[in-house]
Design a protein around this motif. Sequence first.
Motif, PDB file in Angstrom:
ATOM      1  N   ASP A 170       0.894  -1.168   0.000  1.00  0.00           N
ATOM      2  CA  ASP A 170       0.000   0.000   0.000  1.00  0.00           C
ATOM      3  C   ASP A 170       0.928   1.212   0.000  1.00  0.00           C
ATOM      4  O   ASP A 170       1.547   1.532   1.003  1.00  0.00           O
ATOM      5  CB  ASP A 170      -0.864  -0.056   1.265  1.00  0.00           C
TER       6      ASP A 170
ATOM      7  N   THR B 117       1.586  13.549  -6.304  1.00  0.00           N
ATOM      8  CA  THR B 117       2.162  14.189  -7.495  1.00  0.00           C
ATOM      9  C   THR B 117       3.387  15.005  -7.072  1.00  0.00           C
ATOM     10  O   THR B 117       4.425  14.999  -7.731  1.00  0.00           O
ATOM     11  CB  THR B 117       1.126  15.131  -8.135  1.00  0.00           C
TER      12      THR B 117
ATOM     13  N   ASP C  43      -2.293  15.756   3.985  1.00  0.00           N
ATOM     14  CA  ASP C  43      -2.939  14.540   4.480  1.00  0.00           C
ATOM     15  C   ASP C  43      -2.853  14.445   5.996  1.00  0.00           C
ATOM     16  O   ASP C  43      -1.918  14.960   6.609  1.00  0.00           O
ATOM     17  CB  ASP C  43      -2.252  13.287   3.915  1.00  0.00           C
TER      18      ASP C  43
END
Length: 635
Positions: A397, A402, A487
């Motif tokens: 995972d 970007t 995040d």
Amino acid sequence: MSYYKIHDLENYFKMYKKSVREPRKFWDKIADDNFSWYQKWEKVFDFDFQEAKFRWFIDAKLNITKNCIDRHLARRGDKTAILFEPNNPDEEAQHITYNELYARVAKMANVLREQGVQKGDRVCIYLPMIPELAVAVLACARIGAVHSVVFAGFSASAVAARINDCDSKLVITSDGSYRGDKTIDLKSIVDEALEKAPGVEKVLVVKRTNTNVNMKEGRDIWLQPLLDEAIPNNVAEVMDAEDPLFILYTSGSTGKPKGMVHTTAGYMVYTAYTFKNIFNYEENDVYWCTADIGWITGHSYILYGPLLNGATTVMFEGVPSYPNFSRFWDIIEKHQVNQFYTAPTAIRSLAKESIDFVQKYPLKSLKVIGSVGEPINEEAWHWYNDHVGGKRCPLVDTWWQTETGGIMISPIPFITPTKPTYATLPLPGVQPVLMDELRNEIEGNQVTGSLCIKFPWPSMARTIWGDHQRFKETYFTAFPGKYFTGDGALRDEVGYYRITGRVDDVIIVSGHNLGTAPIEDAINEHPAVAESAIVGFPHDIKGNALYGFVILKETGEGRKQENLAIEINQLISDQVGPIAKLDKIQFVSGLPKTRSGKIMRRILRKIAEGDFSNFGDTSTLLNPECVEEIKNGKL
Ligand code: WTA
């Protein structure tokens, strides 16, 4: 070749420590041992977080395509570099060897030169997933032009905005594209885009679908005849380590898309190093990443990372549901794929279909399976691990962005024990930290916070094209001295990271990052709309879907709401792209606002999720009465 390969868990921790203690030595060795350079660097890196300035392999000279192609010719000339699997399973797959890729890139590079493209010029590439896309990208890099690939699902307005932002004079596109049973008229989207992008002088058109297209005299040229005539003189431009390699647009939480700029040497070193370790690629393996080259995953892990390692990389033109839901598994068997890398949204959409679609395939060739793009929920993780990986293949995972250029946090297969929904540990060279609201670093384990990276790494984006100030403000001001990812994350008792999702106004729908602002701008262009706000809400397959709250002008109130909703979605589709359409549109008479006029999205998000339990502190609301109305009208 002495490789930057991690051998076991002990070696991982050793390398990790070394990368933190002696980052210069760590990266110097990796860059020195594994690539070909025209000239080596004076200094491994320097940086200034405050000014958001980062340089890697300073003063080195190289060409990335020499490392992707030429370097392999002696040993791997006849090895398949790109394995092209067409949309239609009855059309033959193409095996493009390293020798052939070399020749095709040389010709394409010369076509670009003949069309006047020079080092540093920006070239916009708007192509489906066909070999010409890979060739065009590499040809730009060969001559030092900066490629700006625009995902071929974007609308004309989105294409125009991207062309104008980086001032591309040349566009490469195709007559059309195949997606499942549909044929899409790409060229006419470009024609429409160019009405709003008058700076474009030339359009090179690949023939793919034999669709009838309008060729504008003096501007549009069929590519194939130019390639047929091109001389295969194959000079690779000498590039500085910090020359831009490409621009790739990503959504921001406000305003226009951000053209993230990646430069040459650091990006090369980091994508090669991560590819090798995270996919455990061995010489005769066939590797397949299902992303589109229009996204960073395709740039780094369909093209550059694999080619830098001399790998065979599959390029798939189609979709997972065509001709049926077995297509992915069918391709894995057909080409005996060893490493498979896809997105949670694809897994969820396949997991909801009959299990027979996957179970009739043994999938014994697979060794490693990977996930990227958004948090993978527990159910999808297990389905993928059990039915695709056969509980035998490590599931990596991989968390990255970007902006980061390459994978930052991920298990290393056969080394890091995996844990469902956890991206686990940072790669050596990556220093993640969790920050609290007071901008303090949160130490220890079993904690949550905003995810930042506190030390530079080679493939970090260097700026936003034409707007360094925005780059600084977006990524380096919220937590001074650190890169802020946008995040949230938690760190468990053993130090494993789990990414919990965006903490800003970016919503990830089916793996596509969508900023709320451009969508709201599109909605607000409707003559009957006064104001709007969109939020995400959980969706079984897409991960998140979009919910719009719309206030109508008085003139619009007599109109039928279904019709308005259709028109609004059409506007969004035209301006941003069909991926940004709203699943739900609720017409309201007010939006909850703070006294300073800011919409309180937190409340709208809760309503959209159907969670009416606790709206938190609403004392600063200017108009608390509208909350009740919105709640009662929830769709
Ligand atoms: C999200 C894609 C959880 C995250 C490579 C990030 C993930 C954003 C993961 C970047 C993952 C990506 N687990 N979330 N494994 N991978 N994300 O720029 O929110 O398209 O900030 O890059 O996707 O998306 P982007």
